[in-house]
Design a protein around this motif. Structure first.
Motif, PDB file in Angstrom:
ATOM      1  N   CYS A   1     -21.546 150.938 103.144  1.00 52.34           N
ATOM      2  CA  CYS A   1     -22.129 149.691 103.653  1.00 52.34           C
ATOM      3  C   CYS A   1     -23.538 149.949 104.195  1.00 52.34           C
ATOM      4  O   CYS A   1     -24.458 149.148 103.962  1.00 52.34           O
ATOM      5  CB  CYS A   1     -21.234 149.105 104.736  1.00 52.34           C
ATOM      6  N   MET A   2     -23.713 151.058 104.882  1.00 48.62           N
ATOM      7  CA  MET A   2     -25.033 151.402 105.393  1.00 48.62           C
ATOM      8  C   MET A   2     -25.986 151.739 104.250  1.00 48.62           C
ATOM      9  O   MET A   2     -27.138 151.283 104.218  1.00 48.62           O
ATOM     10  CB  MET A   2     -24.926 152.579 106.369  1.00 48.62           C
ATOM     11  N   GLU A   3     -25.513 152.525 103.276  1.00 48.14           N
ATOM     12  CA  GLU A   3     -26.374 152.964 102.186  1.00 48.14           C
ATOM     13  C   GLU A   3     -26.758 151.824 101.248  1.00 48.14           C
ATOM     14  O   GLU A   3     -27.882 151.776 100.747  1.00 48.14           O
ATOM     15  CB  GLU A   3     -25.687 154.072 101.391  1.00 48.14           C
ATOM     16  N   GLU A   4     -25.834 150.903 100.990  1.00 55.81           N
ATOM     17  CA  GLU A   4     -26.080 149.849 100.009  1.00 55.81           C
ATOM     18  C   GLU A   4     -26.598 148.553 100.624  1.00 55.81           C
ATOM     19  O   GLU A   4     -27.296 147.784  99.957  1.00 55.81           O
ATOM     20  CB  GLU A   4     -24.802 149.553  99.213  1.00 55.81           C
ATOM     21  N   ALA A   5     -26.228 148.280 101.877  1.00 54.13           N
ATOM     22  CA  ALA A   5     -26.605 147.012 102.504  1.00 54.13           C
ATOM     23  C   ALA A   5     -27.411 147.184 103.780  1.00 54.13           C
ATOM     24  O   ALA A   5     -27.820 146.198 104.391  1.00 54.13           O
ATOM     25  CB  ALA A   5     -25.353 146.179 102.803  1.00 54.13           C
ATOM     26  N   GLY A   6     -27.612 148.421 104.218  1.00 59.21           N
ATOM     27  CA  GLY A   6     -28.389 148.667 105.425  1.00 59.21           C
ATOM     28  C   GLY A   6     -27.735 148.160 106.696  1.00 59.21           C
ATOM     29  O   GLY A   6     -28.397 147.983 107.720  1.00 59.21           O
ATOM     30  N   LEU A   7     -26.411 147.961 106.650  1.00 66.81           N
ATOM     31  CA  LEU A   7     -25.700 147.365 107.783  1.00 66.81           C
ATOM     32  C   LEU A   7     -24.715 148.355 108.388  1.00 66.81           C
ATOM     33  O   LEU A   7     -23.870 148.923 107.675  1.00 66.81           O
ATOM     34  CB  LEU A   7     -24.952 146.109 107.337  1.00 66.81           C
ATOM     35  N   ALA A   8     -24.793 148.558 109.700  1.00 65.74           N
ATOM     36  CA  ALA A   8     -23.833 149.393 110.410  1.00 65.74           C
ATOM     37  C   ALA A   8     -22.558 148.598 110.637  1.00 65.74           C
ATOM     38  O   ALA A   8     -22.600 147.460 111.131  1.00 65.74           O
ATOM     39  CB  ALA A   8     -24.417 149.852 111.748  1.00 65.74           C
ATOM     40  N   VAL A   9     -21.413 149.180 110.251  1.00 66.15           N
ATOM     41  CA  VAL A   9     -20.123 148.508 110.410  1.00 66.15           C
ATOM     42  C   VAL A   9     -19.088 149.513 110.903  1.00 66.15           C
ATOM     43  O   VAL A   9     -19.299 150.727 110.851  1.00 66.15           O
ATOM     44  CB  VAL A   9     -19.635 147.881 109.084  1.00 66.15           C
ATOM     45  N   LYS A  10     -17.948 148.974 111.345  1.00 65.20           N
ATOM     46  CA  LYS A  10     -16.809 149.784 111.742  1.00 65.20           C
ATOM     47  C   LYS A  10     -15.589 149.317 110.974  1.00 65.20           C
ATOM     48  O   LYS A  10     -15.216 148.138 111.044  1.00 65.20           O
ATOM     49  CB  LYS A  10     -16.565 149.649 113.247  1.00 65.20           C
ATOM     50  N   ALA A  11     -14.977 150.217 110.204  1.00 67.65           N
ATOM     51  CA  ALA A  11     -13.756 149.878 109.470  1.00 67.65           C
ATOM     52  C   ALA A  11     -12.610 149.694 110.456  1.00 67.65           C
ATOM     53  O   ALA A  11     -12.359 150.571 111.286  1.00 67.65           O
ATOM     54  CB  ALA A  11     -13.428 150.964 108.461  1.00 67.65           C
ATOM     55  N   VAL A  12     -11.907 148.552 110.361  1.00 67.38           N
ATOM     56  CA  VAL A  12     -10.898 148.234 111.373  1.00 67.38           C
ATOM     57  C   VAL A  12      -9.514 147.928 110.799  1.00 67.38           C
ATOM     58  O   VAL A  12      -8.527 147.987 111.530  1.00 67.38           O
ATOM     59  CB  VAL A  12     -11.344 147.031 112.232  1.00 67.38           C
ATOM     60  N   ARG A  13      -9.427 147.617 109.498  1.00 66.60           N
ATOM     61  CA  ARG A  13      -8.128 147.182 109.002  1.00 66.60           C
ATOM     62  C   ARG A  13      -8.017 147.354 107.497  1.00 66.60           C
ATOM     63  O   ARG A  13      -8.952 147.040 106.761  1.00 66.60           O
ATOM     64  CB  ARG A  13      -7.903 145.709 109.361  1.00 66.60           C
ATOM     65  N   LEU A  14      -6.876 147.852 107.062  1.00 68.10           N
ATOM     66  CA  LEU A  14      -6.571 147.918 105.633  1.00 68.10           C
ATOM     67  C   LEU A  14      -6.108 146.546 105.149  1.00 68.10           C
ATOM     68  O   LEU A  14      -5.173 145.969 105.709  1.00 68.10           O
ATOM     69  CB  LEU A  14      -5.469 148.949 105.363  1.00 68.10           C
ATOM     70  N   LEU A  15      -6.772 146.021 104.109  1.00 67.95           N
ATOM     71  CA  LEU A  15      -6.383 144.732 103.550  1.00 67.95           C
ATOM     72  C   LEU A  15      -5.591 144.876 102.257  1.00 67.95           C
ATOM     73  O   LEU A  15      -4.596 144.175 102.053  1.00 67.95           O
ATOM     74  CB  LEU A  15      -7.623 143.868 103.289  1.00 67.95           C
ATOM     75  N   ALA A  16      -6.017 145.774 101.381  1.00 70.44           N
ATOM     76  CA  ALA A  16      -5.349 145.856 100.080  1.00 70.44           C
ATOM     77  C   ALA A  16      -5.579 147.214  99.430  1.00 70.44           C
ATOM     78  O   ALA A  16      -6.625 147.834  99.601  1.00 70.44           O
ATOM     79  CB  ALA A  16      -5.853 144.751  99.162  1.00 70.44           C
ATOM     80  N   ILE A  17      -4.577 147.647  98.678  1.00 69.52           N
ATOM     81  CA  ILE A  17      -4.687 148.789  97.775  1.00 69.52           C
ATOM     82  C   ILE A  17      -4.268 148.286  96.398  1.00 69.52           C
ATOM     83  O   ILE A  17      -3.118 147.883  96.209  1.00 69.52           O
ATOM     84  CB  ILE A  17      -3.807 149.970  98.204  1.00 69.52           C
ATOM     85  N   MET A  18      -5.188 148.286  95.461  1.00 69.79           N
ATOM     86  CA  MET A  18      -4.933 147.688  94.146  1.00 69.79           C
ATOM     87  C   MET A  18      -5.058 148.720  93.036  1.00 69.79           C
ATOM     88  O   MET A  18      -5.917 149.602  93.073  1.00 69.79           O
ATOM     89  CB  MET A  18      -5.931 146.560  93.881  1.00 69.79           C
ATOM     90  N   ASP A  19      -4.208 148.568  92.043  1.00 72.30           N
ATOM     91  CA  ASP A  19      -4.304 149.306  90.792  1.00 72.30           C
ATOM     92  C   ASP A  19      -5.244 148.507  89.893  1.00 72.30           C
ATOM     93  O   ASP A  19      -4.926 147.389  89.488  1.00 72.30           O
ATOM     94  CB  ASP A  19      -2.914 149.423  90.169  1.00 72.30           C
ATOM     95  N   LYS A  20      -6.401 149.062  89.596  1.00 69.72           N
ATOM     96  CA  LYS A  20      -7.415 148.312  88.843  1.00 69.72           C
ATOM     97  C   LYS A  20      -6.878 147.777  87.525  1.00 69.72           C
ATOM     98  O   LYS A  20      -7.212 146.671  87.100  1.00 69.72           O
ATOM     99  CB  LYS A  20      -8.637 149.198  88.593  1.00 69.72           C
ATOM    100  N   GLN A  21      -6.017 148.540  86.874  1.00 67.25           N
ATOM    101  CA  GLN A  21      -5.467 148.131  85.583  1.00 67.25           C
ATOM    102  C   GLN A  21      -4.664 146.840  85.695  1.00 67.25           C
ATOM    103  O   GLN A  21      -4.553 146.083  84.729  1.00 67.25           O
ATOM    104  CB  GLN A  21      -4.584 149.247  85.016  1.00 67.25           C
ATOM    105  N   LYS A  22      -4.104 146.565  86.879  1.00 62.96           N
ATOM    106  CA  LYS A  22      -3.255 145.393  87.062  1.00 62.96           C
ATOM    107  C   LYS A  22      -4.029 144.191  87.606  1.00 62.96           C
ATOM    108  O   LYS A  22      -3.425 143.171  87.944  1.00 62.96           O
ATOM    109  CB  LYS A  22      -2.099 145.732  88.003  1.00 62.96           C
ATOM    110  N   GLN A  23      -5.349 144.284  87.666  1.00 62.23           N
ATOM    111  CA  GLN A  23      -6.147 143.246  88.317  1.00 62.23           C
ATOM    112  C   GLN A  23      -7.035 142.456  87.358  1.00 62.23           C
ATOM    113  O   GLN A  23      -8.004 141.844  87.766  1.00 62.23           O
ATOM    114  CB  GLN A  23      -7.010 143.884  89.407  1.00 62.23           C
ATOM    115  N   GLN A  24      -6.699 142.461  86.057  1.00 62.91           N
ATOM    116  CA  GLN A  24      -7.490 141.718  85.072  1.00 62.91           C
ATOM    117  C   GLN A  24      -8.968 142.080  85.153  1.00 62.91           C
ATOM    118  O   GLN A  24      -9.852 141.220  85.111  1.00 62.91           O
ATOM    119  CB  GLN A  24      -7.312 140.202  85.232  1.00 62.91           C
ATOM    120  N   MET A  25      -9.224 143.374  85.266  1.00 63.27           N
ATOM    121  CA  MET A  25     -10.592 143.872  85.313  1.00 63.27           C
ATOM    122  C   MET A  25     -10.912 144.582  84.005  1.00 63.27           C
ATOM    123  O   MET A  25     -10.000 144.990  83.286  1.00 63.27           O
ATOM    124  CB  MET A  25     -10.767 144.811  86.511  1.00 63.27           C
TER     125      MET A  25
END
Length: 206
Positions: free
Chosen positions: A114-138
């Motif tokens: 987030c800092m490297e790509e958006a220049g924004l300092a953040v704090k990771a606070v919560r897991l939302l999802a773990i996805m298998d890319k193959q199952k996500q119509q990607m």
């Protein structure tokens, strides 16, 4: 390209690599090598990408094949807008993130990206999802990928582009820009908003 056959060939290739890593019988090693080579030829035919360009991406040669891990930072502002970055590689938009790095936890990767790509300092606070890319119509990819989405809280307030991005901004759920589909799709962004509104509470997993 048939996504079904693409994934089956990748699976067969991974099994051949595992066989080459752990087998000591010369006859079996020869057969695993042949299976691996046939898989590479089939991938070249399906993708029209030369084998010499496929091998560095798909072959690890370091033991049991496992999925690669992609971490995405999910950040909202006070106006319930989500943070996206425009990727230089395709000029399309994605949640800040990327491959995990050795010696970094998933949370640390999300904060760093987030800092490297958006220049924004953040704090990771919560897991939302773990996805298998193959199952996500990607779109199909040579790598087999697990995607981790982590909610991050803003620590800083300013945003800026990084070395791999050409723009960065906050977007309303109903006014999303053209998304970089190998990295995220609209359904995934919508799911992140469901967590924001409290419509989802438990982490999602495939």
């Amino acid at each position: 390209m048939s996504s079904y056959y693409f994934e089956k060939i990748k699976r067969l290739h991974a099994l051949a690599e595992i066989g080459l890593e752990y087998n000591t019988i010369p006859y079996d090693i020869e057969r695993y090598q042949e299976i691996r080579d046939i898989c590479l030829e089939m991938l070249e035919e399906l993708t029209r990408i030369p084998v010499e360009e496929i091998v560095p991406v798909i072959e690890e040669r370091n033991g049991y094949r496992t999925p690669k891990v992609d971490v995405r930072a999910v950040v909202f502002n006070e106006n319930d807008e989500i943070l996206l970055v425009q990727e230089k590689v395709d000029q399309l938009w994605a949640l800040p993130g990327g491959w995990t790095d050795i010696a970094y936890s998933p949370g640390e990767v999300a904060e760093k990206e987030c800092m490297e790509e958006a220049g924004l300092a953040v704090k990771a606070v919560r897991l939302l999802a773990i996805m298998d890319k193959q199952k996500q119509q990607m779109p199909p990819a040579f790598e087999y990928v697990y995607k981790i989405f982590l909610l991050c809280e803003k620590v800083g307030s300013t945003i800026s582009v990084g070395s791999e991005t050409c723009d960065v901004g906050w977007f309303n759920e109903n006014k999303l820009p053209a998304l970089s589909l190998p990295r995220n799709n609209e359904a995934q962004i919508k799911m992140m908003y469901e967590y924001k509104r409290g419509e989802r509470t438990d982490p999602y997993f495939d």
